[in-house]
Design a protein around this motif. Structure first.
Motif, PDB file in Angstrom:
ATOM      1  N   UNK A   1       0.836  -1.198   0.000  1.00 11.73           N
ATOM      2  CA  UNK A   1       0.000   0.000   0.000  1.00 11.73           C
ATOM      3  C   UNK A   1       0.871   1.248   0.000  1.00 11.73           C
ATOM      4  N   UNK A   2       1.981   1.210   0.754  1.00 13.09           N
ATOM      5  CA  UNK A   2       2.874   2.365   0.794  1.00 13.09           C
ATOM      6  C   UNK A   2       3.531   2.593  -0.566  1.00 13.09           C
ATOM      7  N   UNK A   3       3.890   1.526  -1.245  1.00 15.59           N
ATOM      8  CA  UNK A   3       4.535   1.646  -2.544  1.00 15.59           C
ATOM      9  C   UNK A   3       3.580   2.222  -3.578  1.00 15.59           C
ATOM     10  N   UNK A   4       2.330   1.754  -3.571  1.00 19.36           N
ATOM     11  CA  UNK A   4       1.380   2.160  -4.601  1.00 19.36           C
ATOM     12  C   UNK A   4       0.272   3.086  -4.086  1.00 19.36           C
ATOM     13  N   UNK A   5       0.306   3.501  -2.816  1.00 19.39           N
ATOM     14  CA  UNK A   5      -0.699   4.414  -2.288  1.00 19.39           C
ATOM     15  C   UNK A   5      -2.103   3.861  -2.390  1.00 19.39           C
ATOM     16  N   UNK A   6      -2.326   2.662  -1.919  1.00 15.83           N
ATOM     17  CA  UNK A   6      -3.608   1.983  -2.064  1.00 15.83           C
ATOM     18  C   UNK A   6      -3.971   1.288  -0.762  1.00 15.83           C
ATOM     19  N   UNK A   7      -5.242   1.339  -0.393  1.00 16.61           N
ATOM     20  CA  UNK A   7      -5.734   0.618   0.783  1.00 16.61           C
ATOM     21  C   UNK A   7      -6.735  -0.438   0.337  1.00 16.61           C
ATOM     22  N   UNK A   8      -6.732  -1.583   1.016  1.00 15.36           N
ATOM     23  CA  UNK A   8      -7.712  -2.624   0.746  1.00 15.36           C
ATOM     24  C   UNK A   8      -7.357  -3.490  -0.439  1.00 15.36           C
ATOM     25  N   UNK A   9      -8.238  -4.467  -0.744  1.00 18.90           N
ATOM     26  CA  UNK A   9      -7.997  -5.376  -1.869  1.00 18.90           C
ATOM     27  C   UNK A   9      -7.946  -4.627  -3.197  1.00 18.90           C
ATOM     28  N   UNK A  10      -7.152  -5.161  -4.105  1.00 13.96           N
ATOM     29  CA  UNK A  10      -6.991  -4.585  -5.436  1.00 13.96           C
ATOM     30  C   UNK A  10      -7.983  -5.221  -6.401  1.00 13.96           C
ATOM     31  N   UNK A  11      -8.616  -4.405  -7.216  1.00 16.25           N
ATOM     32  CA  UNK A  11      -9.437  -4.934  -8.296  1.00 16.25           C
ATOM     33  C   UNK A  11      -8.540  -5.125  -9.518  1.00 16.25           C
ATOM     34  N   UNK A  12      -9.032  -5.885 -10.469  1.00 14.18           N
ATOM     35  CA  UNK A  12      -8.269  -6.075 -11.704  1.00 14.18           C
ATOM     36  C   UNK A  12      -8.082  -4.746 -12.434  1.00 14.18           C
ATOM     37  N   UNK A  13      -9.102  -3.915 -12.423  1.00 14.33           N
ATOM     38  CA  UNK A  13      -9.011  -2.617 -13.096  1.00 14.33           C
ATOM     39  C   UNK A  13      -7.931  -1.748 -12.451  1.00 14.33           C
ATOM     40  N   UNK A  14      -7.872  -1.730 -11.115  1.00 15.51           N
ATOM     41  CA  UNK A  14      -6.842  -0.947 -10.417  1.00 15.51           C
ATOM     42  C   UNK A  14      -5.447  -1.509 -10.719  1.00 15.51           C
ATOM     43  N   UNK A  15      -5.354  -2.821 -10.736  1.00 12.36           N
ATOM     44  CA  UNK A  15      -4.076  -3.463 -11.039  1.00 12.36           C
ATOM     45  C   UNK A  15      -3.600  -3.080 -12.440  1.00 12.36           C
ATOM     46  N   UNK A  16      -4.458  -3.220 -13.429  1.00  8.04           N
ATOM     47  CA  UNK A  16      -4.071  -2.903 -14.807  1.00  8.04           C
ATOM     48  C   UNK A  16      -3.774  -1.422 -14.985  1.00  8.04           C
ATOM     49  N   UNK A  17      -4.409  -0.563 -14.168  1.00  6.07           N
ATOM     50  CA  UNK A  17      -4.159   0.881 -14.259  1.00  6.07           C
ATOM     51  C   UNK A  17      -2.753   1.250 -13.773  1.00  6.07           C
ATOM     52  N   UNK A  18      -2.074   0.330 -13.063  1.00  2.00           N
ATOM     53  CA  UNK A  18      -0.695   0.597 -12.632  1.00  2.00           C
ATOM     54  C   UNK A  18       0.217   0.808 -13.833  1.00  2.00           C
ATOM     55  N   UNK A  19      -0.115   0.173 -14.954  1.00  2.00           N
ATOM     56  CA  UNK A  19       0.738   0.265 -16.131  1.00  2.00           C
ATOM     57  C   UNK A  19       2.034  -0.488 -15.901  1.00  2.00           C
ATOM     58  N   UNK A  20       3.043  -0.127 -16.640  1.00  2.00           N
ATOM     59  CA  UNK A  20       4.347  -0.783 -16.504  1.00  2.00           C
ATOM     60  C   UNK A  20       5.021  -0.295 -15.232  1.00  2.00           C
ATOM     61  N   UNK A  21       5.638  -1.223 -14.499  1.00  2.00           N
ATOM     62  CA  UNK A  21       6.330  -0.894 -13.256  1.00  2.00           C
ATOM     63  C   UNK A  21       7.752  -1.442 -13.316  1.00  2.00           C
ATOM     64  N   UNK A  22       8.617  -0.954 -12.430  1.00  2.00           N
ATOM     65  CA  UNK A  22       9.985  -1.457 -12.343  1.00  2.00           C
ATOM     66  C   UNK A  22      10.019  -2.857 -11.734  1.00  2.00           C
ATOM     67  N   UNK A  23       9.054  -3.158 -10.859  1.00  2.00           N
ATOM     68  CA  UNK A  23       8.983  -4.466 -10.229  1.00  2.00           C
ATOM     69  C   UNK A  23       8.051  -5.369 -11.033  1.00  2.00           C
ATOM     70  N   UNK A  24       8.209  -6.664 -10.827  1.00  2.00           N
ATOM     71  CA  UNK A  24       7.245  -7.620 -11.385  1.00  2.00           C
ATOM     72  C   UNK A  24       6.110  -7.682 -10.368  1.00  2.00           C
ATOM     73  N   UNK A  25       4.946  -7.201 -10.766  1.00  2.00           N
ATOM     74  CA  UNK A  25       3.786  -7.116  -9.877  1.00  2.00           C
ATOM     75  C   UNK A  25       2.697  -8.019 -10.437  1.00  2.00           C
ATOM     76  N   UNK A  26       2.268  -8.995  -9.621  1.00  2.00           N
ATOM     77  CA  UNK A  26       1.226  -9.928 -10.028  1.00  2.00           C
ATOM     78  C   UNK A  26       0.019  -9.743  -9.119  1.00  2.00           C
ATOM     79  N   UNK A  27      -1.154 -10.079  -9.621  1.00  2.00           N
ATOM     80  CA  UNK A  27      -2.401  -9.953  -8.862  1.00  2.00           C
ATOM     81  C   UNK A  27      -2.939 -11.332  -8.554  1.00  2.00           C
ATOM     82  N   UNK A  28      -3.142 -11.594  -7.268  1.00  2.00           N
ATOM     83  CA  UNK A  28      -3.723 -12.861  -6.831  1.00  2.00           C
ATOM     84  C   UNK A  28      -4.886 -12.578  -5.900  1.00  2.00           C
ATOM     85  N   UNK A  29      -6.089 -12.612  -6.448  1.00  2.00           N
ATOM     86  CA  UNK A  29      -7.316 -12.520  -5.659  1.00  2.00           C
ATOM     87  C   UNK A  29      -7.348 -11.312  -4.723  1.00  2.00           C
TER      88      UNK A  29
END
Length: 182
Positions: free
Chosen positions: A3-31
């Motif tokens: 949450x500190x890295x991406x400024x987000x609270x709570x579970x991530x939706x797929x739309x929020x995840x995809x809105x991250x765009x390209x990142x320096x880290x490998x970021x995966x979404x699991x439920x």
């Protein structure tokens, strides 16, 4: 920390995840949870490149694609980034590849992430209906190929140094472990 890295609270939706765009880290979404891993080591990347070169030629020969480190939607809200995938031809401008287009997924096991590749992702890929799963050991180049049986994988073959297996499905390829790690 996520949450500190991406400024987000709570579970991530797929739309929020995809809105991250390209990142320096490998970021995966699991439920609803993000899974971050550090950049792969040079050894990991070299194995990926060598294996990708083998699979690319084999995939193209049968009208398939070899793709590296792309988002694969296993189901809504579950998007890992496998090291390599062999797929049907896909729209190369889409953000995600649908699991039903994937014939083989390959993970190169990182010491810091081994449990994720050997347990979590193995379960998720099988549940999504991906027929073949290849795990590669970084230190030895050992290859463990699994084939889906129902909702899980069964070991199809294990190859270690000095052996030369020929993969016949979903593509035809010969992979020597020592060629991957030397």
């Amino acid at each position: 920390m996520t949450a500190a890295v991406f400024g987000h609270d709570g579970p991530w939706t797929e739309e929020e995840y995809l809105a991250l765009g390209e990142t320096q880290q490998r970021v995966e979404l699991f439920d609803g949870s993000l899974h971050l891993t550090p950049a792969p080591t040079p050894r990991h990347q070299r194995i990926s490149r060598k294996l990708g070169n083998i699979f690319e030629t084999a995939a193209e020969a049968v009208g398939l694609e070899l793709l590296e480190a792309d988002n694969v939607r296993l189901r809504p809200g579950r998007i890992p980034i496998p090291d390599l995938v062999v797929t049907d031809p896909v729209d190369l401008d889409e953000l995600v590849i649908e699991a039903n287009a994937v014939h083989l997924v390959c993970e190169i096991i990182s010491p810091s992430n081994a449990a994720t590749d050997k347990v979590l992702k193995m379960h998720y890929y099988a549940a999504a209906g991906i027929e073949w799963y290849l795990l590669v050991e970084q230190e030895t180049g050992a290859l463990r190929l699994y084939r889906r049986q129902g909702s899980h994988y069964a070991e199809h073959s294990t190859t270690t140094r000095g052996q030369t297996p020929t993969l016949t499905e979903p593509v035809q390829a010969t992979i020597r472990p020592e060629d991957l790690v030397s």
